[in-house]
Design a protein around this motif. Sequence first.
Motif, PDB file in Angstrom:
ATOM      1  N   ARG A 154       0.969  -1.168  -0.054  1.00 31.48           N
ATOM      2  CA  ARG A 154      -0.109   0.202   0.021  1.00 31.48           C
ATOM      3  C   ARG A 154       0.779   1.230  -0.036  1.00 31.48           C
ATOM      4  O   ARG A 154       1.763   1.486   0.914  1.00 31.48           O
ATOM      5  CB  ARG A 154      -0.871   0.047   1.257  1.00 31.48           C
ATOM      6  N   THR A 175       1.730   0.532  -9.922  1.00 32.17           N
ATOM      7  CA  THR A 175       0.536  -0.199  -9.963  1.00 32.17           C
ATOM      8  C   THR A 175       0.991  -1.647 -11.106  1.00 32.17           C
ATOM      9  O   THR A 175       0.264  -2.701 -10.745  1.00 32.17           O
ATOM     10  CB  THR A 175      -0.618   0.431 -10.711  1.00 32.17           C
ATOM     11  N   ASP A 180      -1.076  -1.096  -4.332  1.00 29.04           N
ATOM     12  CA  ASP A 180      -2.356  -0.180  -4.377  1.00 29.04           C
ATOM     13  C   ASP A 180      -1.891   1.304  -4.094  1.00 29.04           C
ATOM     14  O   ASP A 180      -1.062   1.296  -3.049  1.00 29.04           O
ATOM     15  CB  ASP A 180      -3.207  -0.699  -3.079  1.00 29.04           C
ATOM     16  N   THR A 182      -2.442   5.061  -3.207  1.00 27.59           N
ATOM     17  CA  THR A 182      -3.571   6.352  -3.246  1.00 27.59           C
ATOM     18  C   THR A 182      -2.878   7.615  -3.133  1.00 27.59           C
ATOM     19  O   THR A 182      -1.896   7.764  -2.738  1.00 27.59           O
ATOM     20  CB  THR A 182      -3.886   6.051  -1.639  1.00 27.59           C
ATOM     21  N   VAL A 199      -5.929   4.237  -9.520  1.00 28.58           N
ATOM     22  CA  VAL A 199      -5.622   4.811  -8.138  1.00 28.58           C
ATOM     23  C   VAL A 199      -6.795   4.873  -7.227  1.00 28.58           C
ATOM     24  O   VAL A 199      -7.820   5.234  -7.846  1.00 28.58           O
ATOM     25  CB  VAL A 199      -4.588   6.216  -8.195  1.00 28.58           C
ATOM     26  N   THR A 200      -6.451   5.493  -6.013  1.00 20.63           N
ATOM     27  CA  THR A 200      -7.819   5.787  -5.159  1.00 20.63           C
ATOM     28  C   THR A 200      -7.243   7.109  -4.829  1.00 20.63           C
ATOM     29  O   THR A 200      -5.976   7.368  -4.771  1.00 20.63           O
ATOM     30  CB  THR A 200      -7.615   5.079  -3.681  1.00 20.63           C
ATOM     31  N   CYS A 212      -0.730   2.515   5.429  1.00 18.48           N
ATOM     32  CA  CYS A 212       0.085   2.402   4.336  1.00 18.48           C
ATOM     33  C   CYS A 212       1.568   1.822   4.649  1.00 18.48           C
ATOM     34  O   CYS A 212       2.069   1.956   5.954  1.00 18.48           O
ATOM     35  CB  CYS A 212       0.358   3.571   3.409  1.00 18.48           C
TER      36      CYS A 212
END
Length: 309
Positions: A154, A175, A180, A182, A199-200, A212
């Motif tokens: 993360r 990615t 993941d 953000t 992405v978030t 994270c």
Amino acid sequence: MKHLLSITDLGVDGIEDLLRLTDSFVEVSERAIPKVPALRGKTVVSLFYEDSTRTRLSFETAAKRLSADTMNFSVGTSSVKKGESLRDTVLTIEAMGVDCIVVRHASAGVPWQVAAWVDASVINAGDGWHEHPTQALLDCYTIRRHRGGLDGGRVAIVGDIKHSRVARSDVLAFTALGADVTLVAPPTLLPPSLEGWPVTVSHDLDAVLPKCDVVYVLRMQRERQTEALLPSLREYTARFGLTPRRADLLDADAIVMHPGPMNRGVEISAEVADLPRSVIVDQVRNGVAVRMAILYWLLGSGVDLVAVP
Ligand code: NCD
């Protein structure tokens, strides 16, 4: 492959192969005499139309450790000041017989343009807000060394995403390797559209930090901000700066990264930059080995990338 212009040129296998190849150049860099003859007789020129400390010196060190000859071009002391065009400058350099041109330019797409004009290999060392693929590779390598890998990791990328070529290349590379990602920023420092970005997005750093493994802090790129995007830098630091209080929200083994140059006290506090969990100096160290791998791959004598020297 002849050029390295974008992370997308590599694909997942290419990224993995380059990271594996980097291991052997880390080993070379740790020797008493960190030099191999792999690129003897090749010439690498850096063509930097924008300021740089790390990237330029890193490429130069990498080329020298491979025994290549290096040439340096600085806009400030060149005939660009007399009005010479980019194309004429590039053709002049090529006429001297160079094998590789490392390009940095304030406009997106310039490395592609240069690649169309010359026979030499071209490496993108940063084009405008667009891409910085060698930075992304050294970031992947650093995360792998500290965390074992990116798959399922993360990663929070924090700050001035809008103007950051590092963020664009990192998102593609991280990615691709299964992380993941953000993005954490005020709305004014995000690109106008994030369509297609895997992405978030969050505007709340305090909520993201406990969840994270890697927090990647970006420099506030004021030289690229043409409008007032922030109420004030103090306000930015208060909401998005990585302060000691915020760093305490991180997991014990989470790491802090920054591409440099840092603005201590703005996006990251001086104390946090010097914590053991900050791997910023490691990023620079790994950058040399990653660039050795890239130069060797592009200019070495047709070796299979997987077959480490
Ligand atoms: C970055 C750049 O120039 O894109 N620096 C670097 O290459 N390490 C990031 C920045 O300038 O903030």
